[in-house]
Design an enzyme around this catalytic site. Structure first.
Site, PDB file in Angstrom:
ATOM      1  N   ASP A  42       0.838  -1.207   0.000  1.00  0.00           N
ATOM      2  CA  ASP A  42       0.000   0.000   0.000  1.00  0.00           C
ATOM      3  C   ASP A  42       0.876   1.262   0.000  1.00  0.00           C
ATOM      4  O   ASP A  42       0.367   2.383  -0.043  1.00  0.00           O
ATOM      5  CB  ASP A  42      -1.015   0.001   1.144  1.00  0.00           C
ATOM      6  CG  ASP A  42      -0.379  -0.004   2.513  1.00  0.00           C
ATOM      7  OD1 ASP A  42       0.858  -0.118   2.599  1.00  0.00           O
ATOM      8  OD2 ASP A  42      -1.120   0.105   3.510  1.00  0.00           O
ATOM      9  N   SER A  43       2.202   1.058  -0.017  1.00  0.00           N
ATOM     10  CA  SER A  43       3.115   2.188  -0.240  1.00  0.00           C
ATOM     11  C   SER A  43       2.804   2.854  -1.577  1.00  0.00           C
ATOM     12  O   SER A  43       3.214   3.994  -1.812  1.00  0.00           O
ATOM     13  CB  SER A  43       4.576   1.711  -0.220  1.00  0.00           C
ATOM     14  OG  SER A  43       4.766   0.626  -1.107  1.00  0.00           O
ATOM     15  N   GLU A 112      -0.904  -4.996   9.055  1.00  0.00           N
ATOM     16  CA  GLU A 112      -0.013  -4.331  10.012  1.00  0.00           C
ATOM     17  C   GLU A 112      -0.546  -4.465  11.442  1.00  0.00           C
ATOM     18  O   GLU A 112      -1.732  -4.198  11.673  1.00  0.00           O
ATOM     19  CB  GLU A 112       0.107  -2.839   9.673  1.00  0.00           C
ATOM     20  CG  GLU A 112       0.819  -2.582   8.363  1.00  0.00           C
ATOM     21  CD  GLU A 112       0.972  -1.094   8.057  1.00  0.00           C
ATOM     22  OE1 GLU A 112       0.719  -0.256   8.941  1.00  0.00           O
ATOM     23  OE2 GLU A 112       1.355  -0.782   6.915  1.00  0.00           O
ATOM     24  N   GLU A 176       9.725  -3.526   9.946  1.00  0.00           N
ATOM     25  CA  GLU A 176      10.051  -2.246   9.293  1.00  0.00           C
ATOM     26  C   GLU A 176      10.727  -1.301  10.285  1.00  0.00           C
ATOM     27  O   GLU A 176      10.178  -1.008  11.361  1.00  0.00           O
ATOM     28  CB  GLU A 176       8.766  -1.605   8.721  1.00  0.00           C
ATOM     29  CG  GLU A 176       9.066  -0.270   8.040  1.00  0.00           C
ATOM     30  CD  GLU A 176       7.970   0.221   7.106  1.00  0.00           C
ATOM     31  OE1 GLU A 176       6.984  -0.512   6.885  1.00  0.00           O
ATOM     32  OE2 GLU A 176       8.102   1.347   6.613  1.00  0.00           O
TER      33      GLU A 176
HETATM   34  O1  KIV Z   1       3.618  -1.025   1.549  1.00  0.00           O
HETATM   35  C1  KIV Z   1       4.763  -1.481   1.401  1.00  0.00           C
HETATM   36  O2  KIV Z   1       5.414  -1.326   0.361  1.00  0.00           O
HETATM   37  C2  KIV Z   1       5.314  -2.256   2.515  1.00  0.00           C
HETATM   38  C3  KIV Z   1       6.783  -2.542   2.484  1.00  0.00           C
HETATM   39  C4  KIV Z   1       7.529  -1.314   2.755  1.00  0.00           C
HETATM   40  C5  KIV Z   1       7.150  -3.638   3.374  1.00  0.00           C
HETATM   41  O3  KIV Z   1       4.621  -2.593   3.407  1.00  0.00           O
END
Ligand code: KIV
Length: 258
Positions: A42-43, A112, A176
């Site tokens: 979700d980044s 998460e 993280e």
């Molecule tokens: O959303 C993401 O890309 C992530 C990674 C940074 C592990 O959760």
């Protein structure tokens, strides 16, 4: 050959796990030859959409990008992030995870959190949905983006949560921005693999955001190594194209239909 979650777990203490994010088919098809896990993270909310936080990412956006990524993957495991507010209770999580799994044909989902989502993870696992955990810095809920594990309470909570997630049945945990000695301790205390991002070499594997690794993102982060400067390459290519268009050198005969 298509990788399996059981192969991933067997890598613990034997071979490091390689993982990257992808948000589209073309990128996924390149990563597929090199990665064990491709994460539709979700980044993408901040990387592609310039959202202030990943909290703005919707289920629909994750599903659409995952459908594209799916088309690029033949071998790697594909994991999809469950966005904020899609797993507030076990019932909601199971419904949304089932939808993600069914439409995107991914191999698992990532959530998460620790103790708070213990029952939710148990419900997902009970429904045969493979789950990846995520501890340390939690972009969906943390107010500030600082590394974790300086304070004793923080360290104890992360240790406790990692054991809880393992008990709930996750097949792996992303750590993280976790302090080195804590990441090492967590990794040594689990039977399942840890995948680090800013969490030291002691994790069982590593993950980075692909745009960071290739230098497409102009930002510099301590935990990222830029293995390419793709912004320069793109800039050169576009500059050459623009010169040739203006000088009427492109398209030439070869690029035209007669
Ligand atoms: O959303 C993401 O890309 C992530 C990674 C940074 C592990 O959760």
């Amino acid at each position: 050959m298509k990788k399996k979650i059981s192969d991933l777990i067997k890598k613990k203490n034997k071979q490091k796990i390689v993982s990257l994010t992808a948000y589209s088919k073309n990128v996924a098809s390149i990563l597929d030859n090199h990665c064990d896990i491709i994460l539709v993270g979700d980044s993408l909310g901040s990387v592609l959409y310039n959202y202030k936080s990943t909290r703005e990412v919707t289920l629909n956006t994750m599903i659409e990008h995952s459908k594209s990524v799916r088309m690029g993957i033949k071998k790697s495991l594909m994991v999809v992030d469950m966005p904020h507010n899609t797993y507030r209770n076990p019932k909601e999580a199971v419904k949304n995870a089932k939808q993600i799994m069914k439409i995107t044909k991914c191999d698992g989902v990532k959530l998460e959190g620790g103790k708070k989502i213990y029952e939710t993870i148990k419900a997902l696992v009970k429904n045969k949905i493979p789950v990846m955990g995520h501890l340390g810095l939690l972009p969906q809920s943390d107010k500030t983006f600082k590394f974790k594990g300086k304070k004793k309470l923080e360290r104890n909570n992360i240790m406790r949560d990692s054991k809880l997630l393992e008990k709930a049945g996750v097949f792996s945990i992303v750590l993280e921005c976790v302090e080195t000695s804590l990441a090492k301790l967590v990794t040594q205390n689990l039977k399942i693999p840890t995948i680090g991002i800013g969490a030291s070499k002691y994790c069982d594997g590593q993950i980075l955001v692909f745009d960071d690794l290739i230098g497409l993102n102009p930002m510099n982060y301590k935990f990222v190594k830029k293995y390419a400067n793709i912004r320069n390459d793109i800039s050169k290519a576009v500059s050459n194209y623009s010169k040739e268009v203006r000088k009427i050198k492109f398209p030439n005969k070869k690029n035209s239909f007669n």
